[in-house]
Design an enzyme around this catalytic site. Sequence first.
Site, PDB file in Angstrom:
ATOM      1  N   SER A   1       0.873  -1.238   0.000  1.00  0.00           N
ATOM      2  CA  SER A   1       0.163  -0.026  -0.151  1.00  0.00           C
ATOM      3  C   SER A   1       0.901   1.111   0.155  1.00  0.00           C
ATOM      4  O   SER A   1       0.431   2.403   0.122  1.00  0.00           O
ATOM      5  CB  SER A   1      -0.761   0.177   1.208  1.00  0.00           C
ATOM      6  OG  SER A   1      -1.685  -1.267   1.406  1.00  0.00           O
TER       7      SER A   1
ATOM      8  N   GLY B   1      -5.773  10.585  -3.703  1.00  0.00           N
ATOM      9  CA  GLY B   1      -6.567  10.531  -2.425  1.00  0.00           C
ATOM     10  C   GLY B   1      -6.331  11.480  -1.390  1.00  0.00           C
ATOM     11  O   GLY B   1      -5.883  12.718  -1.868  1.00  0.00           O
ATOM     12  N   ASP B   2      -6.730  11.425  -0.310  1.00  0.00           N
ATOM     13  CA  ASP B   2      -6.469  12.412   0.812  1.00  0.00           C
ATOM     14  C   ASP B   2      -4.935  12.631   1.349  1.00  0.00           C
ATOM     15  O   ASP B   2      -4.510  13.525   1.840  1.00  0.00           O
ATOM     16  CB  ASP B   2      -7.187  12.081   1.997  1.00  0.00           C
ATOM     17  CG  ASP B   2      -6.734  10.820   2.448  1.00  0.00           C
ATOM     18  OD1 ASP B   2      -6.733   9.714   1.864  1.00  0.00           O
ATOM     19  OD2 ASP B   2      -6.673  10.408   3.874  1.00  0.00           O
TER      20      ASP B   2
ATOM     21  N   THR C   1      -6.016   7.378   7.164  1.00  0.00           N
ATOM     22  CA  THR C   1      -6.103   6.307   6.270  1.00  0.00           C
ATOM     23  C   THR C   1      -7.482   5.911   6.264  1.00  0.00           C
ATOM     24  O   THR C   1      -8.303   5.951   6.823  1.00  0.00           O
ATOM     25  CB  THR C   1      -5.142   4.986   7.156  1.00  0.00           C
ATOM     26  OG1 THR C   1      -5.015   4.111   6.004  1.00  0.00           O
ATOM     27  CG2 THR C   1      -5.816   4.325   8.335  1.00  0.00           C
TER      28      THR C   1
ATOM     29  N   ARG D   1      -6.022   9.237 -10.220  1.00  0.00           N
ATOM     30  CA  ARG D   1      -6.578   9.589  -9.027  1.00  0.00           C
ATOM     31  C   ARG D   1      -5.809  10.003  -7.951  1.00  0.00           C
ATOM     32  O   ARG D   1      -4.850   9.013  -7.679  1.00  0.00           O
ATOM     33  CB  ARG D   1      -7.354   8.329  -8.674  1.00  0.00           C
ATOM     34  CG  ARG D   1      -8.308   8.339  -7.381  1.00  0.00           C
ATOM     35  CD  ARG D   1      -7.615   7.704  -6.191  1.00  0.00           C
ATOM     36  NE  ARG D   1      -8.432   7.829  -5.031  1.00  0.00           N
ATOM     37  CZ  ARG D   1      -7.874   7.565  -3.716  1.00  0.00           C
ATOM     38  NH1 ARG D   1      -6.663   7.018  -3.610  1.00  0.00           N
ATOM     39  NH2 ARG D   1      -8.762   7.495  -2.640  1.00  0.00           N
TER      40      ARG D   1
ATOM     41  N   THR E   1      -2.205   3.168   3.960  1.00  0.00           N
ATOM     42  CA  THR E   1      -1.231   4.155   4.080  1.00  0.00           C
ATOM     43  C   THR E   1      -0.631   4.220   5.284  1.00  0.00           C
ATOM     44  O   THR E   1      -1.232   4.105   6.408  1.00  0.00           O
ATOM     45  CB  THR E   1      -2.226   5.765   3.992  1.00  0.00           C
ATOM     46  OG1 THR E   1      -2.806   5.621   2.414  1.00  0.00           O
ATOM     47  CG2 THR E   1      -1.366   6.776   4.088  1.00  0.00           C
TER      48      THR E   1
ATOM     49  N   GLY F   1      -9.720   7.994   0.954  1.00  0.00           N
ATOM     50  CA  GLY F   1      -9.447   9.112   0.717  1.00  0.00           C
ATOM     51  C   GLY F   1     -10.610  10.124   0.573  1.00  0.00           C
ATOM     52  O   GLY F   1     -10.268  11.335   0.762  1.00  0.00           O
TER      53      GLY F   1
END
Length: 330
Positions: A88, A220-221, A241, A218, A190, A244
């Site tokens: 990940s 995420g956060d 985590t 894409r 994450t 996101g």
Amino acid sequence: MKRRNFIKNSAAGTAGIISAPLLASCEDKKNTAKESAATTSVKPIVIATWDVENATAKAWEVLNKGGSALDAVEQGVMMEEADVNNQSVGKGGRPDRDGNVTLDACIMDKDSNCGAVVYLQNITHAVSVARKVMEDTPHVMLAGKGAEQFAYEKGFQKENLLTEKSKQEWLEWAKTSKYEPIINIENHDTIGMLTIDSNGDMAGACTTSGMAYKIGGRIGDSPIIGAGLFVDNEVGGATATGVGEEVVRTVGSFLIVELMRQGKSPQEACEEGVRRILAKNKNKPDFQIGFIAMNKKGETGAYCIHPGFSYRVFSELGHTNTPSNSHIKA
Ligand code: ASP
């Protein structure tokens, strides 16, 4: 899925910690900053999402030698970036639906300096590139080819991040997936890390290969300051985590730090952060979100959701201060 334990690892000796008043209102922020800078009894501490023992041990080693919170978070999360068994984060991360491994990371220091990279390819240590963005450029975030080119200029080596294992799993996925990313499966872990050093200063880092089999491009956060990570050295830090998209639309980590600023404990703030997300997702199928937080006193909190599944939150290295398991259903 090996990483179901949502763990916070903290250093021995955090029980005593600092005495200065640290959760400040806006009005007494300045005084509080002075008082906490003057504090001498601060004990270093590291917390991280998931069961990342090597990462927290590395960060602790840095802190224990008197290293800075910033060096500790960077070197700590680098352990996971280099670990091909962690699919990940970093090298060995699962690719997007086209088979490209793309990394997102950010880092934030005690002075609210921050750096981030998104959609970074071919470089293992995305967090270190993010740190270079923070320290060597006037910018906060670099993306894609620009970030990669910048990394080469800074001496980073080009590497193939797609391991055979991740490639074979992706090929299997592709056989039946209809090319559609699935958001609720446990294929994203994450690492987010927060540290306090012996000066009482805080830093944070967050790094990920993002949602497995995502649509190319894409983000995420995790690399977004305020969403996947936020640190305010006068108050505390938080990192996230999980899915996101949900964290971004509630600016989750910033929210949690602001809740701590208003007087909530890290645990209360994490729970409220999760509740906000749940409130906006009443009709959605299950998904996973976890936050960890730490305030300037070294108090920690963690909260996760995965309906129908509980995550453990616990401390190690001899800590007795163990938060209870916590999960809530949507
Ligand atoms: N938050 C990450 C993202 O949405 C995924 C994760 O936490 O594993 O990209």
